[in-house]
Design a protein around this motif. Structure first.
Motif, PDB file in Angstrom:
ATOM      1  N   GLU A 165      54.917  65.370 104.467  1.00 27.96           N
ATOM      2  CA  GLU A 165      54.602  66.235 105.613  1.00 27.96           C
ATOM      3  C   GLU A 165      53.952  67.550 105.184  1.00 27.96           C
ATOM      4  O   GLU A 165      53.581  68.356 106.027  1.00 27.96           O
ATOM      5  N   ILE A 166      53.836  67.764 103.879  1.00 25.62           N
ATOM      6  CA  ILE A 166      53.197  69.009 103.406  1.00 25.62           C
ATOM      7  C   ILE A 166      51.694  68.906 103.671  1.00 25.62           C
ATOM      8  O   ILE A 166      51.061  67.916 103.327  1.00 25.62           O
ATOM      9  N   ASN A 167      51.148  69.923 104.324  1.00 26.11           N
ATOM     10  CA  ASN A 167      49.699  69.949 104.569  1.00 26.11           C
ATOM     11  C   ASN A 167      49.187  71.385 104.435  1.00 26.11           C
ATOM     12  O   ASN A 167      49.953  72.291 104.079  1.00 26.11           O
ATOM     13  N   ALA A 168      47.925  71.572 104.732  1.00 25.14           N
ATOM     14  CA  ALA A 168      47.297  72.889 104.520  1.00 25.14           C
ATOM     15  C   ALA A 168      48.023  73.995 105.282  1.00 25.14           C
ATOM     16  O   ALA A 168      47.986  75.159 104.877  1.00 25.14           O
ATOM     17  N   ASP A 169      48.673  73.656 106.400  1.00 22.75           N
ATOM     18  CA  ASP A 169      49.321  74.691 107.218  1.00 22.75           C
ATOM     19  C   ASP A 169      50.778  74.943 106.838  1.00 22.75           C
ATOM     20  O   ASP A 169      51.446  75.783 107.441  1.00 22.75           O
ATOM     21  N   THR A 170      51.304  74.184 105.882  1.00 22.81           N
ATOM     22  CA  THR A 170      52.726  74.316 105.523  1.00 22.81           C
ATOM     23  C   THR A 170      53.006  75.705 104.927  1.00 22.81           C
ATOM     24  O   THR A 170      52.311  76.142 104.012  1.00 22.81           O
ATOM     25  N   GLN A 171      54.008  76.376 105.483  1.00 24.95           N
ATOM     26  CA  GLN A 171      54.397  77.688 104.963  1.00 24.95           C
ATOM     27  C   GLN A 171      55.323  77.487 103.767  1.00 24.95           C
ATOM     28  O   GLN A 171      56.144  76.557 103.763  1.00 24.95           O
ATOM     29  N   VAL A 172      55.203  78.373 102.799  1.00 23.16           N
ATOM     30  CA  VAL A 172      55.950  78.199 101.550  1.00 23.16           C
ATOM     31  C   VAL A 172      56.995  79.311 101.385  1.00 23.16           C
ATOM     32  O   VAL A 172      56.710  80.495 101.613  1.00 23.16           O
ATOM     33  N   TYR A 173      58.194  78.888 101.010  1.00 20.74           N
ATOM     34  CA  TYR A 173      59.299  79.799 100.698  1.00 20.74           C
ATOM     35  C   TYR A 173      59.934  79.325  99.404  1.00 20.74           C
ATOM     36  O   TYR A 173      59.644  78.221  98.938  1.00 20.74           O
ATOM     37  N   GLY A 174      60.837  80.114  98.856  1.00 15.64           N
ATOM     38  CA  GLY A 174      61.493  79.633  97.649  1.00 15.64           C
ATOM     39  C   GLY A 174      62.538  80.584  97.132  1.00 15.64           C
ATOM     40  O   GLY A 174      62.739  81.674  97.673  1.00 15.64           O
ATOM     41  N   VAL A 175      63.195  80.129  96.062  1.00 24.04           N
ATOM     42  CA  VAL A 175      64.217  80.958  95.418  1.00 24.04           C
ATOM     43  C   VAL A 175      63.743  81.249  93.995  1.00 24.04           C
ATOM     44  O   VAL A 175      63.284  80.364  93.281  1.00 24.04           O
ATOM     45  N   LEU A 176      63.841  82.524  93.621  1.00 23.97           N
ATOM     46  CA  LEU A 176      63.417  82.982  92.305  1.00 23.97           C
ATOM     47  C   LEU A 176      64.648  83.171  91.431  1.00 23.97           C
ATOM     48  O   LEU A 176      65.564  83.897  91.823  1.00 23.97           O
ATOM     49  N   GLY A 177      64.686  82.548  90.277  1.00 23.08           N
ATOM     50  CA  GLY A 177      65.845  82.721  89.402  1.00 23.08           C
ATOM     51  C   GLY A 177      65.655  81.965  88.102  1.00 23.08           C
ATOM     52  O   GLY A 177      64.673  81.256  87.913  1.00 23.08           O
ATOM     53  N   ASP A 178      66.611  82.122  87.210  1.00 19.02           N
ATOM     54  CA  ASP A 178      66.595  81.382  85.949  1.00 19.02           C
ATOM     55  C   ASP A 178      68.005  81.409  85.365  1.00 19.02           C
ATOM     56  O   ASP A 178      68.488  82.492  85.031  1.00 19.02           O
ATOM     57  N   PRO A 179      68.703  80.267  85.261  1.00 20.70           N
ATOM     58  CA  PRO A 179      68.253  78.928  85.622  1.00 20.70           C
ATOM     59  C   PRO A 179      68.203  78.734  87.140  1.00 20.70           C
ATOM     60  O   PRO A 179      68.861  79.478  87.870  1.00 20.70           O
ATOM     61  N   ILE A 180      67.450  77.702  87.551  1.00 21.54           N
ATOM     62  CA  ILE A 180      67.294  77.513  89.002  1.00 21.54           C
ATOM     63  C   ILE A 180      67.376  76.048  89.420  1.00 21.54           C
ATOM     64  O   ILE A 180      67.534  75.748  90.600  1.00 21.54           O
ATOM     65  N   SER A 181      67.311  75.134  88.439  1.00 26.07           N
ATOM     66  CA  SER A 181      67.191  73.722  88.823  1.00 26.07           C
ATOM     67  C   SER A 181      68.405  73.207  89.601  1.00 26.07           C
ATOM     68  O   SER A 181      68.280  72.248  90.354  1.00 26.07           O
ATOM     69  N   THR A 203      67.882  85.261  92.984  1.00 21.17           N
ATOM     70  CA  THR A 203      69.181  85.121  92.340  1.00 21.17           C
ATOM     71  C   THR A 203      69.096  85.612  90.898  1.00 21.17           C
ATOM     72  O   THR A 203      68.060  86.137  90.463  1.00 21.17           O
ATOM     73  N   ILE A 204      70.212  85.450  90.170  1.00 29.44           N
ATOM     74  CA  ILE A 204      70.321  85.948  88.797  1.00 29.44           C
ATOM     75  C   ILE A 204      69.160  85.427  87.948  1.00 29.44           C
ATOM     76  O   ILE A 204      68.841  84.248  88.062  1.00 29.44           O
ATOM     77  N   PRO A 205      68.427  86.197  87.150  1.00 30.36           N
ATOM     78  CA  PRO A 205      68.703  87.598  86.791  1.00 30.36           C
ATOM     79  C   PRO A 205      67.763  88.602  87.469  1.00 30.36           C
ATOM     80  O   PRO A 205      67.463  89.632  86.872  1.00 30.36           O
ATOM     81  N   HIS A 206      67.312  88.332  88.691  1.00 35.19           N
ATOM     82  CA  HIS A 206      66.228  89.155  89.253  1.00 35.19           C
ATOM     83  C   HIS A 206      66.630  90.053  90.421  1.00 35.19           C
ATOM     84  O   HIS A 206      65.758  90.620  91.086  1.00 35.19           O
ATOM     85  N   LYS A 207      67.944  90.144  90.721  1.00 34.75           N
ATOM     86  CA  LYS A 207      68.325  90.848  91.949  1.00 34.75           C
ATOM     87  C   LYS A 207      67.991  92.344  91.899  1.00 34.75           C
ATOM     88  O   LYS A 207      67.616  92.920  92.914  1.00 34.75           O
ATOM     89  N   GLU A 208      68.128  92.954  90.732  1.00 36.99           N
ATOM     90  CA  GLU A 208      67.798  94.384  90.617  1.00 36.99           C
ATOM     91  C   GLU A 208      66.274  94.562  90.627  1.00 36.99           C
ATOM     92  O   GLU A 208      65.741  95.436  91.300  1.00 36.99           O
ATOM     93  N   ALA A 209      65.585  93.706  89.868  1.00 39.19           N
ATOM     94  CA  ALA A 209      64.125  93.814  89.772  1.00 39.19           C
ATOM     95  C   ALA A 209      63.479  93.573  91.136  1.00 39.19           C
ATOM     96  O   ALA A 209      62.449  94.189  91.459  1.00 39.19           O
ATOM     97  N   ALA A 210      64.068  92.707  91.956  1.00 39.94           N
ATOM     98  CA  ALA A 210      63.493  92.419  93.274  1.00 39.94           C
ATOM     99  C   ALA A 210      63.469  93.676  94.135  1.00 39.94           C
ATOM    100  O   ALA A 210      62.515  93.928  94.879  1.00 39.94           O
TER     101      ALA A 210
END
Ligand code: NAP
Length: 497
Positions: A213-229, A278-285
């Motif tokens: 269902e992903i197409n040109a109009d699909t909006q993108v969101y996500g979670v930034l972190g490490d580890p994240i899998s 999420t960890i380790p970026h909460k302060e940097a964000a």
């Protein structure tokens, strides 16, 4: 469309797996004939095939398993073409030796397992020179800009191009290539059977990320972190998007420590609308945002970045609101109509990141807060900042409290036999809130229930912090019940995917 790669040593297993995949909804499979222990027999592999196929035979130098000679390999690929297979995969160094024949479409491919070279366009142009129906370009991502360069190439390509990056950093590109026009992407049969670094399973791509269902109009969101899998956030947010029919997808973005600024800069091109952090970026964000909510500033950390109309980022901390809502939920359960926190005696265990957010909420709500932490210096510092009391860790069971909040990882999977609070200090009528959400019923909560305490699990906080993010991202009320079910599914030992 998702192409599922089948790599089995026996013909019989290839045929059976192909049938099973078709029953599960696969529309295209790649037969990795280099995995077969005997010489491939196309009359068996392709007879009555339930879906179109790509025949691929990778050499050892391409991280494949082919052990025969190069002449034998090329002869096999030609015989696949003569058998009328729908697609054949030809690496760029041999594509010129296998001319077009019959109806078989040519995928001309190039892999680089070390890097995403700077001359990506030149490599692509070279591939286009070998009479391809589809070009396949796959490289290793070593930085976020590698992913962006690859997707830009897919976006601009005049010949249909499958382009994505390998490795943990590259995972999102395997799905985002569809947004920019890749004719299909590749998946494994199951999570245990990864054939390339960072490959996802067919079920995860289909049911969690809804690749088709992903197409040109699909909006993108996500979670930034490490580890994240292992983050549950993609499962929770994607469940909510699906539930509300929103054309959006939420990815885990692995961002190594100290690389947040350059990642946000690189991903500007992806037009990501909002991030969980999420960890380790909460302060940097917090530092990266143009604006921040009062809660995020007071806590000194953000778990959310959402985009304003002018494209700038606002940082907020939804843990704070979520923790307070969870505690109020417990009070409401305990004595309906009386969820006022002021004057209640609260013991908070822990003085880390979550404790800062919870502690701020509790002091702002005028509770009588006491902090106890394994490292008492940290407890003292946080107590001074919040203007509350602190006690030594060894004394945590001695006072009388209305509410106990656990902000340590004690009791979290796999250390499920641990608890941060002495069982004999649990009194009937207490409210016990454990921020740990895996397992849902920690040993602390189990013991508290046995002593007739009211309990609230970390799942309530997790779902609420995600729900507030979702509402900031989409402007719609979050489907709380479905998101809660998704978390339970995510921590279940028998996950469906
Ligand atoms: P953090 O910043 O690393 O802080 C960990 C805290 O736990 C510190 O106070 C630490 O004490 C204490 N601690 C760690 N191991 C301990 C042990 N073996 N014995 C006693 N104390 C110990 O982590 P955080 O971000 O605050 O997260 C803490 C927990 O909150 C997580 O493990 C998670 O379960 C939970 N959490 C829940 C949610 C949710 O939405 N429900 C969200 C995020 C986190 P020292 O100072 O002595 O090291």
């Amino acid at each position: 469309m998702i192409c599922v790669s089948i790599g089995r040593t026996r013909h019989k297993m290839v045929v059976l797996e192909h049938r099973a995949l078709a029953e599960r909804g696969a529309e295209l499979v790649e037969l990795r004939i280099d995995w077969l222990s005997r010489m491939p027999d196309f009359s068996r592999l392709l007879a009555d095939r339930p879906t179109p196929c790509i025949v691929t035979c990778r050499r050892k130098s391409d991280r494949g398993r082919w052990r025969g000679t190069e002449d034998q390999r090329l002869a096999l690929l030609r015989s696949a073409i003569v058998s009328g297979v729908e697609y054949v995969d030809l690496e760029d160094d041999v594509a010129g030796q296998s001319p077009r024949y019959g109806e078989t479409k040519r995928i001309v491919s190039h892999h680089n397992f070390d890097e995403t070279p700077q001359d990506l366009e030149a490599i692509h142009e070279n591939l286009c020179g070998y009479d391809p129906d589809i070009v396949k370009l796959v490289t290793m991502a070593n930085s976020p800009s590698d992913i962006v360069r690859m997707l830009q190439l897919v976006d601009q390509a005049e010949v249909p191009t499958i382009g994505f990056c390998m490795g943990e950093l590259g995972v999102v590109s395997r799905m985002l290539c569809g947004k920019y026009g890749s004719p299909f992407t590749y998946a494994t049969v199951s999570t245990e059977r990864e054939m390339g670094p960072g490959q996802l399973s067919f079920d995860i791509m289909r049911h969690i990320y809804r690749y088709d269902e992903i197409n040109a109009d699909t909006q993108v969101y996500g979670v930034l972190g490490d580890p994240i899998s292992h983050s549950l956030s993609p499962l929770v947010h994607n469940t909510a998007f699906r539930n509300q029919g929103i054309n959006a997808v939420y990815f885990p973005f692995r961002v190594p420590r100290d690389t947040l600024p350059k990642t946000l800069e690189a991903y500007r091109w992806l037009d990501v609308q909002g991030y969980s952090v999420t960890i380790p970026h909460k302060e940097a964000a917090l530092e990266q945002a143009s604006r921040a909510t009062d809660a995020a500033i007071a806590i000194g950390a953000a778990n959310t970045l959402y985009q304003e109309a002018d494209g700038s980022w606002t940082a907020t901390n939804t843990d704070y609101e979520a923790a307070m809502a969870s505690i109020r939920l417990g009070l409401e359960q305990h004595s309906p109509g009386n969820s006022d926190l002021s004057g209640r005696k609260v013991l908070m265990l822990g003085a880390g990141g979550v404790a800062r957010a919870v502690g701020l909420g509790l002091t702002r709500a005028d509770t009588g807060l006491t902090i106890s932490n394994r490292n008492s210096e940290r407890a003292r510092e946080l107590a001074e900042e919040l203007g509350c009391k602190h006690i030594k860790w060894k004394n945590r069971g001695t006072g009388f409290y209305d509410i106990v909040v656990n902000c340590t990882p004690l009791g979290m999977h796999p250390e499920v036999d641990e608890t941060p609070f002495p069982v004999n200090s649990l009194r009937e009528g207490m409210l016990v809130f454990d921020t740990v959400y895996n397992p849902e019923t920690t040993l602390l909560l189990k013991q508290a229930q046995e002593r007739n305490c009211t309990t609230v699990s970390g799942i309530e906080m997790f779902v609420r912090q995600a729900a507030v993010q979702y509402e900031l991202f989409t402007g719609r009320p979050a489907p709380l019940a479905e998101m809660r079910d998704a978390i339970r599914e995510g921590i279940s030992p028998i996950r469906p995917y």
